[in-house]
Design a protein around this motif. Sequence first.
Motif, PDB file in Angstrom:
ATOM      1  N   LEU A   1       0.841  -1.216   0.000  1.00 54.51           N
ATOM      2  CA  LEU A   1       0.000   0.000   0.000  1.00 54.51           C
ATOM      3  C   LEU A   1       0.875   1.265   0.000  1.00 54.51           C
ATOM      4  N   ILE A   2       1.869   1.286   0.875  1.00 57.56           N
ATOM      5  CA  ILE A   2       2.731   2.468   1.016  1.00 57.56           C
ATOM      6  C   ILE A   2       3.564   2.687  -0.252  1.00 57.56           C
ATOM      7  N   THR A   3       4.178   1.620  -0.748  1.00 49.08           N
ATOM      8  CA  THR A   3       5.105   1.800  -1.872  1.00 49.08           C
ATOM      9  C   THR A   3       4.372   2.021  -3.194  1.00 49.08           C
ATOM     10  N   ASN A   4       3.169   1.487  -3.342  1.00 47.44           N
ATOM     11  CA  ASN A   4       2.404   1.776  -4.559  1.00 47.44           C
ATOM     12  C   ASN A   4       2.075   3.261  -4.636  1.00 47.44           C
ATOM     13  N   ALA A   5       1.716   3.841  -3.506  1.00 49.79           N
ATOM     14  CA  ALA A   5       1.410   5.277  -3.488  1.00 49.79           C
ATOM     15  C   ALA A   5       2.664   6.084  -3.844  1.00 49.79           C
ATOM     16  N   ILE A   6       3.804   5.686  -3.300  1.00 47.29           N
ATOM     17  CA  ILE A   6       5.061   6.395  -3.591  1.00 47.29           C
ATOM     18  C   ILE A   6       5.409   6.276  -5.080  1.00 47.29           C
ATOM     19  N   GLY A   7       5.257   5.073  -5.615  1.00 49.68           N
ATOM     20  CA  GLY A   7       5.613   4.821  -7.011  1.00 49.68           C
ATOM     21  C   GLY A   7       4.783   5.609  -8.003  1.00 49.68           C
ATOM     22  N   SER A   8       3.570   5.978  -7.609  1.00 50.16           N
ATOM     23  CA  SER A   8       2.678   6.697  -8.538  1.00 50.16           C
ATOM     24  C   SER A   8       2.570   8.182  -8.242  1.00 50.16           C
ATOM     25  N   HIS A   9       3.294   8.688  -7.240  1.00 49.14           N
ATOM     26  CA  HIS A   9       2.998  10.046  -6.785  1.00 49.14           C
ATOM     27  C   HIS A   9       3.319  11.132  -7.818  1.00 49.14           C
ATOM     28  N   SER A  10       4.166  10.807  -8.780  1.00 50.36           N
ATOM     29  CA  SER A  10       4.487  11.833  -9.784  1.00 50.36           C
ATOM     30  C   SER A  10       3.402  11.964 -10.853  1.00 50.36           C
ATOM     31  N   ASP A  11       2.535  10.972 -10.955  1.00 48.88           N
ATOM     32  CA  ASP A  11       1.485  10.994 -11.996  1.00 48.88           C
ATOM     33  C   ASP A  11       0.302  11.862 -11.564  1.00 48.88           C
ATOM     34  N   LYS A  12       0.565  13.128 -11.354  1.00 49.98           N
ATOM     35  CA  LYS A  12      -0.479  13.993 -10.778  1.00 49.98           C
ATOM     36  C   LYS A  12      -1.584  14.303 -11.766  1.00 49.98           C
ATOM     37  N   HIS A  13      -1.297  14.077 -13.043  1.00 51.56           N
ATOM     38  CA  HIS A  13      -2.305  14.316 -14.079  1.00 51.56           C
ATOM     39  C   HIS A  13      -3.244  13.122 -14.207  1.00 51.56           C
ATOM     40  N   ILE A  14      -2.959  12.047 -13.490  1.00 47.93           N
ATOM     41  CA  ILE A  14      -3.800  10.848 -13.563  1.00 47.93           C
ATOM     42  C   ILE A  14      -4.555  10.700 -12.241  1.00 47.93           C
ATOM     43  N   TYR A  15      -5.846  10.333 -12.331  1.00 47.98           N
ATOM     44  CA  TYR A  15      -6.640  10.105 -11.113  1.00 47.98           C
ATOM     45  C   TYR A  15      -6.869   8.608 -10.963  1.00 47.98           C
ATOM     46  N   SER A  16      -6.539   8.080  -9.783  1.00 56.06           N
ATOM     47  CA  SER A  16      -6.749   6.658  -9.529  1.00 56.06           C
ATOM     48  C   SER A  16      -7.859   6.521  -8.486  1.00 56.06           C
ATOM     49  N   ASP A  17      -8.272   5.267  -8.222  1.00 58.12           N
ATOM     50  CA  ASP A  17      -9.258   5.107  -7.146  1.00 58.12           C
ATOM     51  C   ASP A  17      -8.569   4.630  -5.863  1.00 58.12           C
ATOM     52  N   GLU A  18      -7.243   4.827  -5.791  1.00 60.40           N
ATOM     53  CA  GLU A  18      -6.485   4.458  -4.586  1.00 60.40           C
ATOM     54  C   GLU A  18      -6.392   5.696  -3.674  1.00 60.40           C
ATOM     55  N   PRO A  19      -7.070   5.685  -2.537  1.00 56.03           N
ATOM     56  CA  PRO A  19      -7.128   6.909  -1.732  1.00 56.03           C
ATOM     57  C   PRO A  19      -5.775   7.423  -1.244  1.00 56.03           C
ATOM     58  N   TYR A  20      -4.840   6.523  -0.926  1.00 57.68           N
ATOM     59  CA  TYR A  20      -3.543   7.003  -0.425  1.00 57.68           C
ATOM     60  C   TYR A  20      -2.670   7.544  -1.561  1.00 57.68           C
ATOM     61  N   THR A  21      -2.855   6.991  -2.747  1.00 57.43           N
ATOM     62  CA  THR A  21      -2.114   7.509  -3.906  1.00 57.43           C
ATOM     63  C   THR A  21      -2.588   8.924  -4.218  1.00 57.43           C
ATOM     64  N   GLU A  22      -3.896   9.127  -4.189  1.00 59.22           N
ATOM     65  CA  GLU A  22      -4.437  10.468  -4.450  1.00 59.22           C
ATOM     66  C   GLU A  22      -4.054  11.434  -3.334  1.00 59.22           C
ATOM     67  N   LEU A  23      -4.043  10.922  -2.105  1.00 61.24           N
ATOM     68  CA  LEU A  23      -3.673  11.780  -0.973  1.00 61.24           C
ATOM     69  C   LEU A  23      -2.244  12.311  -1.119  1.00 61.24           C
ATOM     70  N   ILE A  24      -1.311  11.448  -1.491  1.00 58.89           N
ATOM     71  CA  ILE A  24       0.075  11.934  -1.574  1.00 58.89           C
ATOM     72  C   ILE A  24       0.265  12.870  -2.769  1.00 58.89           C
ATOM     73  N   LYS A  25      -0.433  12.593  -3.864  1.00 62.74           N
ATOM     74  CA  LYS A  25      -0.346  13.529  -5.001  1.00 62.74           C
ATOM     75  C   LYS A  25      -0.848  14.905  -4.565  1.00 62.74           C
ATOM     76  N   ASP A  26      -1.971  14.915  -3.865  1.00 61.21           N
ATOM     77  CA  ASP A  26      -2.568  16.183  -3.429  1.00 61.21           C
ATOM     78  C   ASP A  26      -1.673  16.904  -2.419  1.00 61.21           C
ATOM     79  N   ALA A  27      -1.182  16.156  -1.421  1.00 65.16           N
ATOM     80  CA  ALA A  27      -0.356  16.775  -0.376  1.00 65.16           C
ATOM     81  C   ALA A  27       0.925  17.337  -0.987  1.00 65.16           C
ATOM     82  N   ASP A  28       1.501  16.594  -1.920  1.00 65.29           N
ATOM     83  CA  ASP A  28       2.768  16.989  -2.542  1.00 65.29           C
ATOM     84  C   ASP A  28       2.594  18.274  -3.365  1.00 65.29           C
ATOM     85  N   VAL A  29       1.608  18.252  -4.257  1.00 64.76           N
ATOM     86  CA  VAL A  29       1.442  19.403  -5.146  1.00 64.76           C
ATOM     87  C   VAL A  29       0.974  20.634  -4.356  1.00 64.76           C
TER      88      VAL A  29
END
Length: 192
Positions: free
Chosen positions: A116-144
């Motif tokens: 769960l943790i590393t999948n979110a990290i691995g995708s965090h740069s894809d900010k132009h893509i929306y996934s249904d993974e809540p932690y992946t979206e959370l890190i994209k949002d927090a980062d940007v």
Amino acid sequence: MKVQRGYHHFKGNRLSRSEYIQRLVTRALLKSRVPDNKRDSSIIWELKHSSSVVQIARILALKRGLKVEYAEIIAALHDIGVIKTGKYQEHARRGMKIAKSILRKTGRFTDKEIALITNAIGSHSDKHIYSDEPYTELIKDADVFDCSLYEGVDQEYIRTKTPEKLKEYFRRLRRVRKELGLPGKKLYEQYR
Ligand SMILES: [Fe+2]
Ligand SMILES: [Fe+2]
């Protein structure tokens, strides 16, 4: 007699899993052998950014009813690829591998948690893509959102992102600001 112990301030060995990881990331920066002239950004920036993304991730996790601990750990480790090598190129995917090894070494995380943790990290740069993974979206949002709070970063996005990506970045920023009850920015409205 029971000894009263106050807040640890990140000293000693009473740290939670998340605190342990946060300290490890901070130490990696403080002890890094990659000097600023070999880094895309500076150690100071990475220190400031990793700490503030953790705080923003906590706030978003509370708002969204997600596990604060996971949000903190993902946030602390999200740029570990840059922290270790100094380079942004492919840092999310590289960081994913580094994070996996760090988490495994602690012996304090299950395989499911590591995934769960590393999948979110691995995708965090894809900010132009929306996934249904809540932690992946959370890190994209927090980062940007964290980056956008530093003066000049919006303009940097305008200079460096493709028009399609820029639109998505600013869309994310509009949404996060709204979620947090913050006033909108005129600039973001111009790129709808
Ligand atoms: Fe990143
Ligand atoms: Fe980041």
